[in-house]
Design a protein around this motif. Structure first.
Motif, PDB file in Angstrom:
ATOM      1  N   GLN A 150       0.464  -1.145   0.015  1.00 22.02           N
ATOM      2  CA  GLN A 150       0.118  -0.082  -0.266  1.00 22.02           C
ATOM      3  C   GLN A 150       1.018   1.220   0.300  1.00 22.02           C
ATOM      4  OE1 GLN A 150      -2.282  -0.914   3.509  1.00 22.02           O
ATOM      5  NE2 GLN A 150      -4.135  -1.400   2.124  1.00 22.02           N
ATOM      6  N   GLU A 151       1.858   1.334   0.854  1.00 24.85           N
ATOM      7  CA  GLU A 151       2.459   2.504   0.782  1.00 24.85           C
ATOM      8  C   GLU A 151       3.943   2.256  -0.514  1.00 24.85           C
ATOM      9  OE1 GLU A 151       5.294   1.443   4.279  1.00 24.85           O
ATOM     10  OE2 GLU A 151       3.736   2.659   5.692  1.00 24.85           O
ATOM     11  N   LYS A 152       3.743   1.893  -0.945  1.00 27.39           N
ATOM     12  CA  LYS A 152       4.515   1.447  -2.081  1.00 27.39           C
ATOM     13  C   LYS A 152       3.833   1.938  -3.359  1.00 27.39           C
ATOM     14  CE  LYS A 152       8.027  -0.706  -5.768  1.00 27.39           C
ATOM     15  NZ  LYS A 152       8.727   0.337  -5.481  1.00 27.39           N
ATOM     16  N   ILE A 153       2.320   1.834  -3.699  1.00 30.10           N
ATOM     17  CA  ILE A 153       1.607   2.640  -4.126  1.00 30.10           C
ATOM     18  C   ILE A 153       1.465   3.808  -4.061  1.00 30.10           C
ATOM     19  CG2 ILE A 153      -0.417   1.849  -4.860  1.00 30.10           C
ATOM     20  CD1 ILE A 153      -0.539  -0.826  -4.739  1.00 30.10           C
ATOM     21  N   ALA A 154       1.383   3.674  -3.038  1.00 30.09           N
ATOM     22  CA  ALA A 154       0.911   5.317  -2.274  1.00 30.09           C
ATOM     23  C   ALA A 154       2.400   6.399  -2.710  1.00 30.09           C
ATOM     24  CB  ALA A 154       0.911   5.419  -1.612  1.00 30.09           C
TER      25      ALA A 154
END
Length: 82
Positions: A73-77
């Motif tokens: 989720q952090e990578k996508i964001a």
């Protein structure tokens, strides 16, 4: 996100044979090993249209479903830290 990753591991890595818990250590319990870890990386990159750097492929980011879901989720964001 967590359920999607869980489904990938249960169905694409283990053919539905393993039922996983969010905080279960995937390496210590034998769910993932070095080869299945690489296969999972490839499947996740395809599914989420992301690329992991060598630093991001470290075991710590893939230890549990919970950690992995947060990391992706952090990578996508755009907020992931290697």
């Amino acid at each position: 996100m967590l359920e999607s990753i869980k489904s990938i591991i249960e169905n694409d890595i283990h053919g539905g044979a393993k039922k996983l818990e969010p905080d279960q250590n995937l390496f210590e319990t034998g769910v993932l090993d070095s080869l299945s870890h690489l296969k999972l990386i490839s499947l996740l990159e395809d599914k989420y249209a992301i690329k992991f750097s060598m630093k991001e492929m470290k075991v710590e980011n893939f230890e549990t479903l919970s950690k992995l879901a947060v990391f992706i989720q952090e990578k996508i964001a755009g907020k992931a830290k290697p």
